[in-house]
Write a protein that holds these residues in place. Structure first.
Motif, mmCIF file in Angstrom:
data_model
loop_
_atom_site.group_PDB
_atom_site.id
_atom_site.type_symbol
_atom_site.label_atom_id
_atom_site.label_comp_id
_atom_site.label_asym_id
_atom_site.label_seq_id
_atom_site.Cartn_x
_atom_site.Cartn_y
_atom_site.Cartn_z
ATOM 1 N N TYR A 1 0.835 -1.193 0.000
ATOM 2 C CA TYR A 1 0.000 0.000 0.000
ATOM 3 C C TYR A 1 0.880 1.257 0.000
ATOM 4 O O TYR A 1 2.066 1.189 0.292
ATOM 5 N N PRO A 2 0.310 2.429 -0.322
ATOM 6 C CA PRO A 2 1.137 3.624 -0.558
ATOM 7 C C PRO A 2 2.054 4.046 0.583
ATOM 8 O O PRO A 2 3.108 4.612 0.341
ATOM 9 N N ALA A 3 1.677 3.785 1.810
ATOM 10 C CA ALA A 3 2.535 4.179 2.929
ATOM 11 C C ALA A 3 3.664 3.184 3.179
ATOM 12 O O ALA A 3 4.614 3.481 3.908
ATOM 13 N N CYS A 4 3.551 1.988 2.576
ATOM 14 C CA CYS A 4 4.585 0.945 2.738
ATOM 15 C C CYS A 4 4.584 0.084 1.472
ATOM 16 O O CYS A 4 4.111 -1.050 1.490
ATOM 17 N N PRO A 5 5.098 0.613 0.368
ATOM 18 C CA PRO A 5 4.926 -0.025 -0.938
ATOM 19 C C PRO A 5 5.848 -1.208 -1.247
ATOM 20 O O PRO A 5 5.572 -1.959 -2.178
ATOM 21 N N ASP A 6 6.928 -1.388 -0.503
ATOM 22 C CA ASP A 6 7.950 -2.356 -0.902
ATOM 23 C C ASP A 6 7.587 -3.776 -0.489
ATOM 24 O O ASP A 6 7.736 -4.170 0.674
ATOM 25 N N LEU A 7 7.166 -4.571 -1.459
ATOM 26 C CA LEU A 7 6.726 -5.931 -1.175
ATOM 27 C C LEU A 7 7.848 -6.830 -0.680
ATOM 28 O O LEU A 7 7.589 -7.848 -0.043
ATOM 29 N N GLU A 8 9.101 -6.464 -0.965
ATOM 30 C CA GLU A 8 10.211 -7.275 -0.474
ATOM 31 C C GLU A 8 10.177 -7.431 1.039
ATOM 32 O O GLU A 8 10.688 -8.417 1.580
ATOM 33 N N ALA A 9 9.560 -6.466 1.721
ATOM 34 C CA ALA A 9 9.475 -6.539 3.178
ATOM 35 C C ALA A 9 8.647 -7.727 3.644
ATOM 36 O O ALA A 9 8.793 -8.179 4.789
ATOM 37 N N ASN A 10 7.778 -8.254 2.771
ATOM 38 C CA ASN A 10 7.006 -9.442 3.152
ATOM 39 C C ASN A 10 7.920 -10.588 3.558
ATOM 40 O O ASN A 10 7.636 -11.325 4.508
ATOM 41 N N ALA A 11 9.014 -10.761 2.820
ATOM 42 C CA ALA A 11 9.948 -11.842 3.135
ATOM 43 C C ALA A 11 10.620 -11.603 4.481
ATOM 44 O O ALA A 11 10.857 -12.548 5.251
ATOM 45 N N GLU B 1 11.094 -15.508 -5.958
ATOM 46 C CA GLU B 1 10.485 -16.384 -6.960
ATOM 47 C C GLU B 1 8.974 -16.239 -7.010
ATOM 48 O O GLU B 1 8.346 -16.536 -8.029
ATOM 49 N N THR B 2 8.360 -15.794 -5.926
ATOM 50 C CA THR B 2 6.910 -15.568 -5.900
ATOM 51 C C THR B 2 6.588 -14.081 -5.974
ATOM 52 O O THR B 2 5.502 -13.660 -5.592
ATOM 53 N N SER B 3 7.553 -13.285 -6.488
ATOM 54 C CA SER B 3 7.396 -11.827 -6.592
ATOM 55 C C SER B 3 7.080 -11.205 -5.242
ATOM 56 O O SER B 3 6.344 -10.230 -5.144
ATOM 57 N N TRP B 4 7.642 -11.811 -4.186
ATOM 58 C CA TRP B 4 7.493 -11.324 -2.814
ATOM 59 C C TRP B 4 6.055 -11.401 -2.321
ATOM 60 O O TRP B 4 5.684 -10.737 -1.359
ATOM 61 N N GLN B 5 5.223 -12.211 -3.008
ATOM 62 C CA GLN B 5 3.865 -12.459 -2.533
ATOM 63 C C GLN B 5 3.876 -13.725 -1.673
ATOM 64 O O GLN B 5 4.659 -14.649 -1.909
ATOM 65 N N TYR B 6 2.979 -13.767 -0.691
ATOM 66 C CA TYR B 6 2.908 -14.938 0.167
ATOM 67 C C TYR B 6 2.265 -16.114 -0.557
ATOM 68 O O TYR B 6 1.376 -15.950 -1.386
ATOM 69 N N GLN B 7 2.731 -17.285 -0.226
ATOM 70 C CA GLN B 7 2.106 -18.532 -0.637
ATOM 71 C C GLN B 7 1.841 -19.340 0.622
ATOM 72 O O GLN B 7 2.724 -19.472 1.457
ATOM 73 N N PRO B 8 0.612 -19.870 0.801
ATOM 74 C CA PRO B 8 -0.553 -19.831 -0.076
ATOM 75 C C PRO B 8 -1.073 -18.407 -0.319
ATOM 76 O O PRO B 8 -0.799 -17.503 0.462
ATOM 77 N N GLU B 9 -1.862 -18.286 -1.391
ATOM 78 C CA GLU B 9 -2.356 -16.971 -1.789
ATOM 79 C C GLU B 9 -3.200 -16.316 -0.705
ATOM 80 O O GLU B 9 -3.101 -15.105 -0.482
ATOM 81 N N GLN B 10 -4.045 -17.115 -0.042
ATOM 82 C CA GLN B 10 -4.956 -16.551 0.958
ATOM 83 C C GLN B 10 -4.216 -16.319 2.276
ATOM 84 O O GLN B 10 -4.513 -16.903 3.320
ATOM 85 N N THR B 11 -3.220 -15.448 2.205
ATOM 86 C CA THR B 11 -2.348 -15.138 3.334
ATOM 87 C C THR B 11 -2.071 -13.642 3.316
ATOM 88 O O THR B 11 -1.928 -13.046 2.252
ATOM 89 N N THR B 12 -1.991 -13.047 4.494
ATOM 90 C CA THR B 12 -1.646 -11.636 4.562
ATOM 91 C C THR B 12 -0.867 -11.366 5.848
ATOM 92 O O THR B 12 -0.966 -12.126 6.820
ATOM 93 N N SER B 13 -0.086 -10.295 5.828
ATOM 94 C CA SER B 13 0.699 -9.934 7.008
ATOM 95 C C SER B 13 0.483 -8.465 7.324
ATOM 96 O O SER B 13 -0.074 -7.720 6.511
ATOM 97 N N ALA B 14 0.976 -8.050 8.477
ATOM 98 C CA ALA B 14 0.823 -6.647 8.851
ATOM 99 C C ALA B 14 1.784 -6.267 9.956
ATOM 100 O O ALA B 14 2.185 -7.098 10.783
#
Length: 332
Positions: free
Chosen positions: A277-287, A305-318
């Motif tokens: 999201y705009p206040a924290c755009p860098d997806l690399e931080a997911n890792a 390899e997953t473009s810094w997206q979580y697997q399984p797909e139905q996953t989110t962090s904060a």
């Protein structure tokens, strides 16, 4: 599109705000002659240099963010894994508007008001939840934790313990170049003062993702839409539920608004920020969050390899902040 994508993609590039504008672009492309620069030059609309910590050079804490807020001490430091969460309890936190309208694409019929519309679709929701429970499709799990934390300019530093001697990880955030020049790091006390951050990763597991793929491959698009949408919104509901759990453990849930709808509008103390999201755009931080929390314990992975997206797909962090001014904002 104009600032970020054009920097990395050399071909034709277009932004369409909706499907109709996309159709217009396709019609123009059908007429392109060799040498035409259509889509190869900036269009001007929305074109600006990306702002924030990497480009603005501003690292001073925003004067608009209070520094005298109460610091809440968390109930423990480190991480915990939670399984066996009630699916019905998670379902009670589902945003029905997001599920029925955005995911499932239902619309009111015959002049229905919103309440009547939701009453009608709620039967479908209950049936899908019952089916998912029978088939074991939804497996809610959480890994979360609390850590000593401090701001360092535009960075949030996470420490191994309260001595603040060993840095575990550092997250950088963009800062607004215009007033009030806020940055997520501002919501934490500077190095030398005690403060804390919470993080969580929630998932509905691999089974619902696998079933959605099976339905899509079988051309069962209606069932796919319902299954995929249910998994996505149940993950979001679990994030909402666990954020509330963290507020209770941390000691300030008494500041929550009186209704579930209010929680969807951030009527609670502090904020919850997910990367992308705009206040924290860098997806690399997911890792980095996955490593910090030990996400492998709930079978969640994240990598380049997953473009810094979580697997399984139905996953989110904060990242979860207790500062009362920590709400959504755009950093640019």
């Amino acid at each position: 599109v104009e600032s970020d994508l054009r920097e990395v993609y050399p071909g034709r590039l277009f932004y369409g705000r909706d499907a109709f504008e996309g159709l217009r672009v396709l019609e123009e492309l059908a007429k392109v002659e060799p040498g035409d620069d259509l889509g190869k030059t900036p269009v001007g609309r929305g074109s600006r240099t990306r702002r924030g910590s990497r480009g603005s050079g501003i690292t001073t804490r925003s004067a608009a963010v209070r520094g005298d807020n109460r610091v809440f001490t968390p109930p423990f430091l480190g991480t915990r894994v939670v399984r066996g969460i009630s699916i019905d309890e998670v379902a009670s936190f589902v945003n029905e508007t997001a599920l029925y309208r955005n995911q499932w694409q239902y619309r009111p019929e015959d002049g229905e008001d919103d309440a009547t519309f939701k009453d009608r679709i709620r039967a479908e929701f209950r049936a899908r939840i019952s089916e998912a429970k029978s088939d074991g499709l939804l497996v809610p799990q959480v890994v979360y934790g609390y850590f000593p934390a401090n701001s360092d300019g535009n960075d949030l530093v996470i420490w191994s313990d309260e001595t603040s001697d060993t840095e575990l990880v550092r997250f950088g955030f963009p800062r607004q170049t215009d007033e009030p020049q806020m940055c997520i790091a501002d919501f934490f006390r500077p190095i030398g003062e005690p403060d804390y951050a919470a993080f969580h990763i929630v998932t509905m597991g691999e089974r619902v993702s696998a079933r959605a793929h099976e339905l899509f491959d079988a051309d069962r698009y209606t069932d796919y839409l319902h299954t995929h949408g249910l998994g996505v919104e149940m993950a979001e509901a679990l994030a909402e539920l666990w954020h509330q759990r963290i507020r209770r453990e941390w000691g300030f849930a008494d500041e929550d608004g009186p209704s579930l709808g209010g929680l969807f509008r951030q009527q609670y103390r502090g904020g919850r920020y997910s990367w992308g999201y705009p206040a924290c755009p860098d997806l690399e931080a997911n890792a980095a969050v996955a490593d910090l929390l030990g996400a492998g314990r709930i079978a969640v992975a994240c990598s380049k390899e997953t473009s810094w997206q979580y697997q399984p797909e139905q996953t989110t962090s904060a990242l979860i902040c207790h500062h009362p001014q920590a709400k959504y904002f755009v950093a640019r």
